[in-house]
Design an enzyme around this catalytic site. Structure first.
Site, PDB file in Angstrom:
ATOM      1  N   SER A  94     -30.797  35.424  21.991  1.00 33.76           N
ATOM      2  CA  SER A  94     -30.636  35.986  23.325  1.00 33.76           C
ATOM      3  C   SER A  94     -31.913  35.877  24.147  1.00 33.76           C
ATOM      4  CB  SER A  94     -30.159  37.442  23.200  1.00 33.76           C
ATOM      5  OG  SER A  94     -29.765  37.970  24.434  1.00 33.76           O
ATOM      6  N   ASP A 115     -30.428  35.019  30.924  1.00 40.05           N
ATOM      7  CA  ASP A 115     -31.298  34.993  29.749  1.00 40.05           C
ATOM      8  C   ASP A 115     -30.951  33.769  28.904  1.00 40.05           C
ATOM      9  OD1 ASP A 115     -28.868  35.866  28.719  1.00 40.05           O
ATOM     10  OD2 ASP A 115     -29.791  37.211  27.262  1.00 40.05           O
TER      11      ASP A 115
END
Length: 447
Positions: free
Chosen positions: A103, A242
């Site tokens: 992530s 992200d």
């Protein structure tokens, strides 16, 4: 039973350091394959996506070996956003989906997230069962039943069409200049393509991944580069994703940032006005700002809080029948459109609101006044349990006593990193700062 390998969002850690080793990934793939092949039938399949980390190649190969060793057929998507894996797991009738990503973490970290056949992330019970299989002797398939692996070349295109379908069919983005920061991550091709196809003038940054630069000085956790690009190019809005594109931050034409709380406030009010907000409820975590809760109450919208982690938000939404939720960190979950947080879809919904209202981003990004909030992260050594220390517990108790009636204190251990997060909200900023400092000092003394 305590989970040994799975954290808040799958298995995560530094690549080539336990637990994120190729050996464990192979066994994890085999264990998950055995779990999803319990009926012994043939024609089982798994889809695997990844972000742009160098270690993704290693884990992709290890997982493929593990899954095929138990008779699972593997469909390799290559670099795609996390929500694409959820979508394609379901649409391709797979038994399980896997996303290889850490992530928003730096490149040296990586992780493995699992999705069930419905496209939603696995729950705690399934993860516990996979761990139990992992720690035993995994039953392998006979030689003639070993699975096959193949590349799926159009996975990104399938995802793009789904994303575009969430934008109003009678609207376009003509005349809007949009900075899109893809964090050198999984959406580096998908996000600019979607915006261009919908008519926007696109200024892409963070679209040159090299295996090492994911989330490095860019993306939703570092919006300075996007803000500079917005101002330099005179853009109308900035969208910052992200590394795996399940989070988003929105920037207005001045570079000011709207976090997940402000975005959720905008969407929940609009959906409530349109009669689309199920249960007149927004689901968010304990980290969401007190100002959001007050704003929603003023608009007769309920805020239902969950533990930190988008999977817990989604589980609550599904169990209670709600359709909007998310996190302050930028996960925006809209189950009418996707099975998990989708930064690109959330960005499009914000752009749709700009088009619908004909208002600038600056008129939309600030929906409420935030209650002053301080967040500090304290890193601790492996094997330590700082929250069990007597001095730490006394510091926490003292801070709670001082804040009684004037704010709130939240202490939590990260599920993805060796961190203790200390968060305090209070209108009395001096009291807030003192409370944070006292607790952090106590934690640092034993870390």
């Amino acid at each position: 039973m305590t989970r040994k390998f799975f954290g808040t969002d799958g298995v995560r850690g530094t690549a080539n350091r336990f637990p994120m080793t190729p050996e464990l990934a192979l066994r994890l793939g085999a264990a998950a394959g055995r779990y999803f092949r319990r009926d012994g039938s043939a024609a089982h399949r798994v889809v695997i996506g990844k972000d742009t980390r160098l270690s993704g190649y290693m884990f992709e190969n290890a997982l493929t070996a593990g899954f095929t060793s138990t008779g699972m057929n593997v469909l390799l998507l290559g670099p795609v956003p996390t929500p694409a894996v959820g979508l394609l797991t379901h649409s391709m009738r797979a038994d399980v989906g896997v996303m290889i990503s850490a992530s928003h973490n730096p490149h040296q970290d990586n992780g493995i997230k699992f999705f069930g056949p419905d496209g939603f992330k696995l729950g705690d019970d399934a993860e516990l069962e996979i761990e139990a299989i992992l720690e035993g002797e995994v039953e392998l398939a006979a030689a003639e039943n070993i699975g096959r692996a193949r590349r799926i070349d159009d996975g990104r295109a399938r995802y793009l069409e789904r994303v575009k379908s969430t934008f109003p069919s009678n609207k376009r983005l003509d005349g809007l200049k949009v900075v899109i920061d893809c964090a050198n991550g999984a959406a580096y091709r998908a996000a600019p393509e979607v915006l261009w196809e919908l008519g926007a003038e696109v200024i892409p940054i963070g679209v040159s991944p090299d295996g090492y630069n994911i989330n490095d000085g860019c993306g939703s956790t570092n919006t300075a580069a996007a803000a500079a690009a917005v101002r330099e190019h005179g853009a109308d809005v900035g969208i910052c994703l992200d590394g795996d594109a399940d989070r988003v931050m929105i920037l207005d034409e001045t570079g000011a940032v709207a976090d997940g709380d402000q975005i959720m406030a905008l969407f929940s009010k609009r959906w409530a006005d349109e009669g689309r907000l199920k249960g007149h409820t927004l689901v968010a975590t304990v980290m969401s700002n007190l100002g959001l809760e007050r704003h929603l109450a003023e608009n007769q919208i309920v805020l239902l809080r969950t533990p930190v982690g988008d999977r817990y938000v989604v589980e609550t939404m599904r169990r209670r029948g709600y359709n909007l939720g998310g996190e302050q960190s930028g996960h925006i979950v809209m189950t009418d459109y996707a099975t998990t947080g989708d930064g690109l879809i959330a960005g499009l919904q914000f752009l749709a609101e700009m088009v619908r209202t004909e208002k600038p981003a600056s008129a939309l990004i600030r929906q409420f006044d935030r209650c002053p909030q301080m967040l500090r992260n304290v890193r601790f050594a492996s094997g330590k349990e700082p929250l069990a220390d007597g001095a730490v517990r006394r510091a926490i108790s003292d801070a709670e006593g001082r804040l009684n009636g004037s704010g709130r204190l939240l202490i939590r251990k990260s599920g993805t990193e060796p961190l203790i997060r200390v968060m305090v909200e209070s209108e009395d900023e001096a009291l807030m700062a003192q409370a944070v400092e006292n607790v952090v000092s106590a934690l640092e003394a034993v870390r």
